[in-house]
Design a protein around this motif. Structure first.
Motif, PDB file in Angstrom:
ATOM      1  N   UNK A   3       0.816  -1.198   0.000  1.00  0.00           N
ATOM      2  CA  UNK A   3       0.000   0.000   0.000  1.00  0.00           C
ATOM      3  C   UNK A   3       0.857   1.258   0.000  1.00  0.00           C
ATOM      4  N   UNK A   4       1.806   1.315   0.950  1.00  0.00           N
ATOM      5  CA  UNK A   4       2.749   2.419   1.024  1.00  0.00           C
ATOM      6  C   UNK A   4       4.142   1.808   0.896  1.00  0.00           C
ATOM      7  N   UNK A   5       4.815   2.149  -0.171  1.00  0.00           N
ATOM      8  CA  UNK A   5       6.140   1.563  -0.391  1.00  0.00           C
ATOM      9  C   UNK A   5       7.186   2.650  -0.437  1.00  0.00           C
ATOM     10  N   UNK A   6       8.317   2.374   0.173  1.00  0.00           N
ATOM     11  CA  UNK A   6       9.388   3.356   0.200  1.00  0.00           C
ATOM     12  C   UNK A   6      10.705   2.674  -0.114  1.00  0.00           C
ATOM     13  N   UNK A   7      11.561   3.390  -0.814  1.00  0.00           N
ATOM     14  CA  UNK A   7      12.866   2.873  -1.206  1.00  0.00           C
ATOM     15  C   UNK A   7      13.917   3.950  -1.026  1.00  0.00           C
ATOM     16  N   UNK A   8      15.137   3.558  -0.614  1.00  0.00           N
ATOM     17  CA  UNK A   8      15.530   2.186  -0.281  1.00  0.00           C
ATOM     18  C   UNK A   8      15.113   1.802   1.127  1.00  0.00           C
ATOM     19  N   UNK A   9      15.166   0.524   1.457  1.00  0.00           N
ATOM     20  CA  UNK A   9      14.862   0.090   2.814  1.00  0.00           C
ATOM     21  C   UNK A   9      16.066   0.328   3.729  1.00  0.00           C
ATOM     22  N   UNK A  10      17.249   0.113   3.200  1.00  0.00           N
ATOM     23  CA  UNK A  10      18.464   0.361   3.974  1.00  0.00           C
ATOM     24  C   UNK A  10      19.388   1.266   3.170  1.00  0.00           C
ATOM     25  N   UNK A  11      19.998   2.197   3.868  1.00  0.00           N
ATOM     26  CA  UNK A  11      20.894   3.147   3.211  1.00  0.00           C
ATOM     27  C   UNK A  11      22.026   3.493   4.165  1.00  0.00           C
ATOM     28  N   UNK A  12      23.245   3.205   3.770  1.00  0.00           N
ATOM     29  CA  UNK A  12      24.429   3.581   4.539  1.00  0.00           C
ATOM     30  C   UNK A  12      25.212   4.565   3.689  1.00  0.00           C
ATOM     31  N   UNK A  13      25.525   5.715   4.250  1.00  0.00           N
ATOM     32  CA  UNK A  13      26.178   6.755   3.466  1.00  0.00           C
ATOM     33  C   UNK A  13      27.121   7.563   4.355  1.00  0.00           C
ATOM     34  N   UNK A  95      -6.473   8.981   3.990  1.00  0.00           N
ATOM     35  CA  UNK A  95      -7.487   9.612   3.133  1.00  0.00           C
ATOM     36  C   UNK A  95      -7.552  11.109   3.407  1.00  0.00           C
ATOM     37  N   UNK A  96      -8.434  11.781   2.735  1.00  0.00           N
ATOM     38  CA  UNK A  96      -8.502  13.238   2.829  1.00  0.00           C
ATOM     39  C   UNK A  96      -8.313  13.713   4.255  1.00  0.00           C
ATOM     40  N   UNK A  97      -7.245  14.419   4.494  1.00  0.00           N
ATOM     41  CA  UNK A  97      -6.756  14.671   5.842  1.00  0.00           C
ATOM     42  C   UNK A  97      -7.628  15.523   6.728  1.00  0.00           C
ATOM     43  N   UNK A  98      -8.630  16.201   6.176  1.00  0.00           N
ATOM     44  CA  UNK A  98      -9.434  17.089   7.022  1.00  0.00           C
ATOM     45  C   UNK A  98     -10.342  16.318   7.976  1.00  0.00           C
ATOM     46  N   UNK A  99     -10.555  15.039   7.701  1.00  0.00           N
ATOM     47  CA  UNK A  99     -11.344  14.218   8.612  1.00  0.00           C
ATOM     48  C   UNK A  99     -10.383  13.603   9.613  1.00  0.00           C
ATOM     49  N   UNK A 100     -10.385  14.112  10.820  1.00  0.00           N
ATOM     50  CA  UNK A 100      -9.339  13.758  11.764  1.00  0.00           C
ATOM     51  C   UNK A 100      -9.374  12.312  12.207  1.00  0.00           C
ATOM     52  N   UNK A 101     -10.477  11.629  11.977  1.00  0.00           N
ATOM     53  CA  UNK A 101     -10.558  10.233  12.374  1.00  0.00           C
ATOM     54  C   UNK A 101      -9.953   9.283  11.365  1.00  0.00           C
ATOM     55  N   UNK A 102      -9.446   9.839  10.253  1.00  0.00           N
ATOM     56  CA  UNK A 102      -8.870   8.973   9.233  1.00  0.00           C
ATOM     57  C   UNK A 102      -7.620   8.268   9.734  1.00  0.00           C
ATOM     58  N   UNK A 103      -7.481   7.002   9.371  1.00  0.00           N
ATOM     59  CA  UNK A 103      -6.326   6.210   9.770  1.00  0.00           C
ATOM     60  C   UNK A 103      -5.133   6.549   8.892  1.00  0.00           C
ATOM     61  N   UNK A 104      -3.970   6.621   9.514  1.00  0.00           N
ATOM     62  CA  UNK A 104      -2.729   6.804   8.778  1.00  0.00           C
ATOM     63  C   UNK A 104      -2.088   5.435   8.585  1.00  0.00           C
ATOM     64  N   UNK A 105      -1.696   5.137   7.364  1.00  0.00           N
ATOM     65  CA  UNK A 105      -1.063   3.862   7.028  1.00  0.00           C
ATOM     66  C   UNK A 105       0.404   4.100   6.724  1.00  0.00           C
ATOM     67  N   UNK A 106       1.248   3.259   7.325  1.00  0.00           N
ATOM     68  CA  UNK A 106       2.684   3.469   7.250  1.00  0.00           C
ATOM     69  C   UNK A 106       3.363   2.503   6.284  1.00  0.00           C
ATOM     70  N   UNK A 107       4.461   2.987   5.714  1.00  0.00           N
ATOM     71  CA  UNK A 107       5.337   2.114   4.954  1.00  0.00           C
ATOM     72  C   UNK A 107       6.228   1.316   5.891  1.00  0.00           C
ATOM     73  N   UNK A 108       7.121   0.518   5.298  1.00  0.00           N
ATOM     74  CA  UNK A 108       7.970  -0.368   6.080  1.00  0.00           C
ATOM     75  C   UNK A 108       9.206   0.335   6.643  1.00  0.00           C
ATOM     76  N   UNK A 109       9.435   1.569   6.257  1.00  0.00           N
ATOM     77  CA  UNK A 109      10.555   2.315   6.822  1.00  0.00           C
ATOM     78  C   UNK A 109      11.801   2.259   5.962  1.00  0.00           C
TER      79      UNK A 109
END
Lengths: 115, 113
Positions: A3-13, A95-109
């Motif tokens: 649903x929410x995808x983020x890249x990269x999962x690991x980053x060393x710099x 979802x549309x952020x003005x409805x404060x009861x909306x759930x926030x869904x997170x990526x894997x980090x």
């Protein structure tokens, strides 16, 4: 289907480098977020965009710059990385952020380590 | 301003026993309250939320939470804990009309076999 995808999962710099973390959501949500989780697991919001418009900009060094090319994407660019930037960065959407009861869904980090 | 407190850093229970993770909140208006769980090296997973209505909210994996307005609390409960429930649990609050979701410091739950 991620649903929410983020890249990269690991980053060393190395210190001083510039890096980006990308995020995409396929939930059709209007609002996206970046949260930072520090070494003590504390979660703090950094930025939020609603329909490509910046709506939350917490006290974050201006080396951090979010960019939202469209409402399904929110990228995080970090300039001149410092040791203290080492953390886990979570992208999220709701979802549309003005409805404060909306759930926030997170990526894997994205685990960022600056050496 | 909105804030959340999770008074216990760690909760240890035996498998099969009831599990309670405590949360108290502070908001200027009516609260929207959430619980999330984080397994090692993973993202946050939504468990349940309170918006309005029934004070007892049921969520995923057999968890439930009770909203108590007078005590400004939203404790997470599970009648019979499993070893697989061992994880980091976050309580979060959002004030009416606010985009920002503020998290507590988290409570590490360890369920021993």
């Amino acid at each position: 289907d991620t649903a929410v995808s983020q890249t990269p999962k690991y980053l060393v710099t190395q210190m001083g480098n510039d890096k980006s973390i990308k995020c995409e959501q396929n939930l059709g949500h209007d609002t996206m977020y970046w949260y930072k989780q520090d070494s003590k697991k504390f979660l703090k919001i950094m930025f939020s965009y609603n329909n490509k418009e910046l709506i939350i900009n917490e006290t974050v060094p201006n080396r951090f710059s979010p960019k939202s090319p469209d409402k399904a994407h929110l990228n995080l660019h970090i300039n001149s990385l410092e040791l203290g930037d080492s953390a886990v960065y979570f992208c999220a959407s709701s979802p549309k952020g003005t409805a404060s009861g909306n759930t926030i869904y997170f990526g894997e980090g994205s685990w960022l380590t600056v050496v | 301003a909105q804030s959340v407190a999770q008074p216990e850093d760690q909760v240890n229970v035996a498998e099969g026993n009831p599990l309670t993770v405590k949360c108290t909140y502070s908001v200027s208006g009516n609260p929207y309250l959430f619980w999330y769980v984080q397994y090692p090296n993973r993202g946050l997973q939504f468990l349940l939320k309170y918006i309005t209505g029934d004070n007892l909210v049921k969520g995923s994996y057999g968890f439930e939470a009770e909203f108590n307005k007078s005590q400004t609390s939203f404790h997470l409960k599970k009648p019979s804990a499993l070893v697989s429930d061992s994880a980091l649990y976050f309580c979060a609050v959002r004030d009416v009309g606010d985009y920002k979701l503020s998290f507590g410091a988290g409570t590490t739950v360890t369920v021993r076999a």
